[in-house]
Design an enzyme around this catalytic site. Structure first.
Site, PDB file in Angstrom:
ATOM      1  N   GLY A 127       0.806  -1.231   0.000  1.00  0.00           N
ATOM      2  CA  GLY A 127       0.000   0.000   0.000  1.00  0.00           C
ATOM      3  C   GLY A 127       0.833   1.272   0.000  1.00  0.00           C
ATOM      4  NE  ARG A 136      -2.588  -4.122  -1.219  1.00  0.00           N
ATOM      5  CZ  ARG A 136      -2.183  -3.532  -0.096  1.00  0.00           C
ATOM      6  NH1 ARG A 136      -1.357  -4.159   0.728  1.00  0.00           N
ATOM      7  NH2 ARG A 136      -2.561  -2.292   0.202  1.00  0.00           N
ATOM      8  N   GLY A 182      -5.467   9.751   3.450  1.00  0.00           N
ATOM      9  CA  GLY A 182      -4.192   9.945   4.126  1.00  0.00           C
ATOM     10  C   GLY A 182      -3.013   9.263   3.468  1.00  0.00           C
ATOM     11  CE1 TYR A 187      -8.276   2.706  -0.456  1.00  0.00           C
ATOM     12  CE2 TYR A 187     -10.257   3.127   0.816  1.00  0.00           C
ATOM     13  CZ  TYR A 187      -9.420   2.250   0.165  1.00  0.00           C
ATOM     14  OH  TYR A 187      -9.720   0.909   0.149  1.00  0.00           O
ATOM     15  CE  LYS A 247       4.689   0.229   2.339  1.00  0.00           C
ATOM     16  NZ  LYS A 247       3.776  -0.574   1.522  1.00  0.00           N
ATOM     17  CB  THR A 248       3.586   0.435   6.862  1.00  0.00           C
ATOM     18  OG1 THR A 248       2.229   0.422   7.323  1.00  0.00           O
ATOM     19  CG2 THR A 248       4.487   0.224   8.072  1.00  0.00           C
ATOM     20  CB  ILE A 249       0.177   5.024   6.583  1.00  0.00           C
ATOM     21  CG1 ILE A 249      -0.926   4.003   6.340  1.00  0.00           C
ATOM     22  CG2 ILE A 249       0.584   5.707   5.301  1.00  0.00           C
ATOM     23  CD1 ILE A 249      -2.271   4.650   5.993  1.00  0.00           C
ATOM     24  CG  ASP A 250      -1.165   0.228   8.797  1.00  0.00           C
ATOM     25  OD1 ASP A 250      -1.772   1.228   8.376  1.00  0.00           O
ATOM     26  OD2 ASP A 250      -1.446  -0.924   8.452  1.00  0.00           O
ATOM     27  CG  ASP A 254       3.914  -9.822   5.014  1.00  0.00           C
ATOM     28  OD1 ASP A 254       4.413 -10.325   6.045  1.00  0.00           O
ATOM     29  OD2 ASP A 254       2.747 -10.027   4.627  1.00  0.00           O
TER      30      ASP A 254
END
Lengths: 565, 565
Positions: free
Chosen positions: B101, B165, B438, B436, B222-225, B196
């Site tokens: 993502g 993905r 963000g 989305y 990387k990840t917004i989470d 992952d």
């Protein structure tokens, strides 16, 4: 840090007396000390220039009857003067009220009135009626002092005195307003609101004048929807900020659409009566489709036609390998579609008559066209129409999530075309509703400045003894120093509507004009936007830097500015 | 204006060769020329300092077996050096891929790699694999030139080469990746992704090393989470921007809540596995409630308990005349509730067995606890569980609109209390999902700078011959010049999980730690936030001004900074 109504001697919080800003963000704190510039004419001695007698937007005879004291009065312009023309030692008592839904900048209107009085009529007082017009009727108010006001300067929301949707309508209610005006010895009242509230302001001004009260009434144009405007009132405040907040989000979603290449984002935008917000957001972001309600109404399009139009674009994009896109929809779309209105009217009738069985036999009572439309609607929308009703048993049109409805109808149509062999793409719809995020945002520099000027203007008009005017600040696409300042006769904006057998004065909502410059600009480029990706991401609102003083495309185009995409 | 892969001789658009920026907004254009600062160590000659041998996050023996070539290798730090230690005439051929993502800043990682190569290994080339790992397997790539890259500098999204993905998992897929590496004569590959993808990067590095290929592999977090982090990797990029965009919207909605005084806004926030986004947004905005999934899991709360907790706050606020508020909910909430997982597992079983009749007899097959939960759920959610299933016939948990579910359950509970005489307020729920909007926003200065440094670092690590490391830039709450730069052995972050009878290496997701500083800070103030309105409106992200260089609360608190609300 605690800001209080007066100085908090020990620095501790006194809830209820003033707003505690200790929780404010750095940007909020930073904005507190932002000083909006003023039009030059408000910075030095001015005089009032009265224009010729005015008429009405329609049915002048009827308007004249409804406003015997105010009809025909001239609009005014503030012009530079060699020396002050108003008494600097006037001690005015002014009330202010926020009416209806929030719009960014409301606090700055109040700040403008306050600062005007401080600078030009020292010793005056400003009273804020709490919770909208009900605050006038119940005489609930707070005195606005410098310390009380400070935490709200350049901030979003209406929380300084809150707002309300009550109206002053019945003779008893006018009487209550009169009692408050007399009791508080009000010289003037500023009504900050939309078309209805400004109509109400004019009625109140007329009533006070008829009663020989000294209380003058001045209106201010507020609504994010952008549908309160005229030649003299080029825009309503809040529209600029709200559109820019929505456009930031739409721009982000567009980047997402292009990056993933697998979603169609259907974005519903606030704005029920008119589609100005959708149009402005389209001009700012260049979506593949923006449905403009006024156009749908003009061409009497059916829901099926709207669906097919969207589907056509999706199919053609798929042929070029593009299975993604962004589609903007005005909140009020279905209000623009006559057949939907007809169906809802029939449903309300049937539902009022009695039980609607599961056997579906009741459907036979629908007119053939309505029956066909009902069957065309997705199951979830049919359920929503039948099950979720307001306290009067009526279908709740406002609750229909138009963007989800369209996704579902487009899915069905695409499936049909896939079976028929005319479509081989993939479709995933994502729905969004941008509404509350925008109407309480921190005002842009434009809205902060515009509102401050409106408030200052309202103060000046009251100081000059005017009533029944709406503060009108013009020339807005030029530097602030060159903005024009005046008041427009509210009766000049009015027409009458027959409601329940009576003539009611109304300020007609300004709809998107299909031959207006903003729509024409959009129409000239939308074909390209549909198929070529011309996505534009405005990014977050900036308070400094190259975009900080920007206004919006709708205003620029309506004012004859050249806009090149 | 057209920017092309090379210079467009006649200034016209050449679709496909380079991105046409003629549709860009002023802010987008302005950001193109923003030059992110670099940590000092990257601005002058540096050397690599290798640390001691490393182990693994868990099960080191198993990780050692899975990564025989890479396990135990030291992490590295870049340190200033008197003279260059790497060959400036090295002509490297580097690949880069975006995986999973979107997160704001991805383009700047690529810009960082590119600029590093330009400055320290002139004549090198950078190839971008298109559409994620599938681009590696299919050898689909584009050469990234200065002109090609320019329109993406400091811009949101992943559209420069898009993402995907797919995973490189099977022996055939590793073989395909090998073929690409050999065919393109790759010296190195940068994998920009989440947990992952970085696990995958390490497996690929191990595979290449085992095959004696020269291709080194470096990962980027990387990840917004925000759930990919460790001692060495203090944060993942994109988290900062996404949280600030959501916080802007939440702040606006809070102002609306306080201004109208009649809505409870239930805001669901992206972030399925961990609740970092919800926690950070809470720290930025001070909502009345923020549900943290990890806490719900820790105390094995049921959906009923969560509902009752929310209801308790609403009831108590109503006693003080406050019938409004803002409640934050992590997207993955129901994944944290064991009883919901149990119900879904049972439903999937029952649904797989056959037809579920309208008579409801099938419900007898549910365990008593699941049966009670099912009956407790609102009708719409029950319908959603039973009707909307994925292609395998399974319940689609991800489609459940948790915020709407909670509104409905709270409504029911409030009605119960009203009948019982313990509640006399009014309740209107408004639901929001911020997602989305963000993940493709324009990166904040922090993310722009952090990503640029990550890319530069990845370039340096490849230049130095390293493989199997994740670029790690630290000391992030200090001025950029003082940031530390290095690479952490990916095997050091790993543990094993049994999946289908096999040991699989995984980088464990970093969950919200209930004894970590961010949660503890939140826990220390949330009682006050629940009942006193301490709403904070961060406003739109600013690229200049007092907040432009801010980082976020999670990072500051984790790094031991003092934070005072």
């Amino acid at each position: 840090m605690t800001v209080d109504n007066g100085v908090a001697a020990n620095g501790t919080s006194k809830p209820g007396n003033g707003k505690d800003i200790s929780a404010y963000s750095v940007v909020q704190i930073d904005r507190l000390d932002h000083k909006p510039p003023l039009p030059s004419v408000l910075l030095s001695p001015f005089k009032l220039d009265h224009g010729p007698p005015t008429s009405a937007a329609g049915n002048p005879e009827e308007i004249a009857k409804l406003f015997p004291n105010l009809f025909g009065q001239p609009s005014v312009q503030l012009l530079p003067s060699a020396s002050p023309t108003l008494r600097a030692d006037a001690k005015l008592k002014i009330g202010v009220v926020l009416s209806g839904g929030q719009a960014p900048g409301g606090h700055n209107v109040i700040a403008g009135i306050f600062d005007y009085l401080q600078n030009y009529a020292k010793g005056s007082s400003l009273l804020g009626f709490k919770g909208g017009p009900a605050g006038i009727m119940r005489c609930k108010y707070v005195e606005i002092t410098s310390e009380f006001l400070y935490p709200y300067r350049n901030q979003g929301g209406f929380d300084i005195i809150c707002s309300g949707r009550d109206k002053i309508e019945t003779p008893e209610q006018f009487k209550q307003a009169e009692e408050t005006a007399v009791k508080l010895d009000l010289d003037g009242l500023v009504v900050i609101g939309g078309d209805d509230s400004n109509t109400n302001a004019c009625l109140l001004g007329e009533y006070f004048r008829g009663k020989k009260l000294k209380t003058q009434v001045i209106g201010c144009p507020k609504t994010i929807d952008g549908d309160l405007k005229s030649t003299e009132v080029p825009t309503s405040f809040g529209f600029d900020t709200a559109c820019k907040i929505y456009a930031e989000m739409i721009g982000n979603v567009m980047v997402d659409a292009r990056s993933t290449g697998k979603y169609y984002h259907f974005v519903r935008l606030m704005g029920r009566a008119a589609s100005h917000i959708t149009l402005e957001c389209a001009l700012q972001t260049h979506p593949n489709i923006a449905v403009i309600g006024e156009e749908v109404a003009q061409f009497k399009q059916t829901l099926k036609q709207v669906t097919e139009f969207i589907t056509d674009v999706i199919v053609k994009r798929a042929e070029h390998g593009k299975n993604y896109g962004v589609i903007l929809i005005p909140e009020g779309l279905i209000d623009f579609i006559p057949e939907v209105q007809q169906l809802i009217a029939e449903l309300n009738e049937i539902l009022a008559q009695g039980i609607v069985g599961d056997d579906g036999l009741w459907k036979a009572k629908l007119q053939p066209q309505s029956r066909a439309l009902f069957d065309f609607l997705p199951q979830t929308i049919r359920d929503q129409l039948m099950l979720e009703r307001d306290p009067h048993g009526n279908v709740q049109v406002a609750k229909i999530e138009t963007e989800k409805m369209l996704i579902s109808m487009v899915e069905t149509e695409l499936a049909r075309r896939k079976s028929a062999g005319s479509y081989s793409g993939t479709f995933k719809g994502q729905s969004h509703f941008f509404g509350y995020e925008g109407r309480c945002g921190m005002p842009t520099n434009f809205d902060a400045t515009y509102c401050y000027a409106l408030g200052y203007t309202a103060g000046a008009l009251l100081h000059a003894g005017e009533t029944g005017l709406i503060a009108s600040v013009g020339n807005l696409t030029h530097p602030t120093k060159d903005w024009t300042v005046g008041g427009t006769a509210l009766t000049q904006l009015m027409d009458v509507e027959r409601r329940r057998g009576k003539n009611k004065p109304v300020i007609k909502k300004a709809m998107v004009e299909l031959d207006g410059a903003p729509f024409k600009k959009f129409a000239s480029v939308r074909q390209e936007w549909a198929f070529e990706d011309r996505f534009c991401s405005p990014g977050p609102i900036q308070f400094t830097g190259p975009t900080a003083e920007d206004t919006n495309f709708t205003l620029m185009l309506e004012q004859g500015c050249q806009v090149v995409f």
